[in-house]
Design a protein around this motif. Structure first.
Motif, short mmCIF file in Angstrom:
data_model
loop_
_atom_site.label_atom_id
_atom_site.label_comp_id
_atom_site.label_asym_id
_atom_site.label_seq_id
_atom_site.Cartn_x
_atom_site.Cartn_y
_atom_site.Cartn_z
N ARG A 34 -13.19 -18.35 -43.77
CA ARG A 34 -14.43 -19.00 -44.19
C ARG A 34 -14.18 -20.47 -44.49
O ARG A 34 -15.00 -21.33 -44.17
N ALA A 68 -13.85 -22.32 -41.19
CA ALA A 68 -15.16 -22.44 -40.55
C ALA A 68 -16.00 -23.52 -41.24
O ALA A 68 -16.70 -24.30 -40.58
N LEU A 126 -17.53 -27.16 -39.82
CA LEU A 126 -18.92 -27.63 -39.95
C LEU A 126 -18.95 -29.08 -40.44
O LEU A 126 -19.73 -29.89 -39.93
N GLU A 142 -21.99 -22.80 -49.88
CA GLU A 142 -22.05 -21.43 -49.36
C GLU A 142 -23.02 -20.56 -50.17
O GLU A 142 -23.74 -19.75 -49.60
N ARG A 189 -24.92 -19.04 -40.91
CA ARG A 189 -24.14 -20.17 -40.39
C ARG A 189 -25.03 -21.36 -40.05
O ARG A 189 -24.69 -22.50 -40.34
N ASP A 190 -26.19 -21.13 -39.44
CA ASP A 190 -27.08 -22.23 -39.07
C ASP A 190 -27.62 -22.96 -40.29
O ASP A 190 -27.66 -24.19 -40.34
N ARG A 210 -26.18 -23.00 -43.21
CA ARG A 210 -25.04 -23.67 -43.83
C ARG A 210 -24.73 -24.98 -43.10
O ARG A 210 -24.46 -26.01 -43.73
N ALA A 211 -24.78 -24.95 -41.76
CA ALA A 211 -24.50 -26.16 -40.98
C ALA A 211 -25.53 -27.25 -41.29
O ALA A 211 -25.17 -28.43 -41.42
#
Length: 160
Positions: A46, A49, A53, A120, A126-127, A129-130
């Motif tokens: 995590r 990742a 980002l 987080e 994910r989208d 978060r990005a």
């Protein structure tokens, strides 16, 4: 009378102290390896990742602002306790920051810090978060450059 218990010709062999040769595995399929190869996103932690980002967001902004190459971008787990709550570490009514920036001084480059766990916790996928990571990076870069976030990234605040 014959003794019903006869002595054995071959005594039982005791196991030797030497280790046995290592076999593959019980069913002959080989030793287990990772679930996915390292180049697949599944194997990224995590934290890795999240760092990706942040890096993607910075690269997106560097195309427009080449001077960002002189800024150091960091990812920390959480903000320091002495932050908004003061040196005693007690939090007041202020919100937990998602990022911060420090101007350059005494041979140290300017820094933008993004706090992973608070970001987080505020996002579900994910989208999302990005998008939040990019907003935080844009806000911190704007703060360093003395500009509005809209001038740093014209798409700032738009729903992707």
């Amino acid at each position: 009378m014959d003794d019903p218990v006869q002595p054995m010709d071959d005594p039982v062999q005791l196991p030797s102290a030497e280790p046995r040769p290592r076999r593959r595995d019980r069913h002959g399929r080989g030793m287990r390896g990772p679930v996915a190869p390292p180049q697949v996103p599944l194997s990224a932690s995590r934290a890795e990742a999240f760092t990706d980002l942040v890096q993607d967001s910075v690269e997106r902004l560097e195309r427009r602002w080449p001077q960002l190459a002189d800024i150091e971008f960091l990812v920390l787990e959480v903000p320091p306790l002495g932050g908004p709550g003061g040196p005693d570490g007690e939090w007041q009514d202020e919100a937990v920051p998602l990022g911060g920036s420090l101007s350059a001084s005494e041979g140290r480059p300017a820094r933008v810090v993004i706090y992973r766990r608070p970001v987080e916790i505020r996002t579900k996928g994910r989208d999302e978060r990005a998008a939040l990571v990019h907003e935080v990076v844009v806000e911190q870069v704007a703060d360093l450059l003395g500009l509005s976030p809209d001038s740093v990234d014209p798409r700032y605040g738009d729903e992707d």
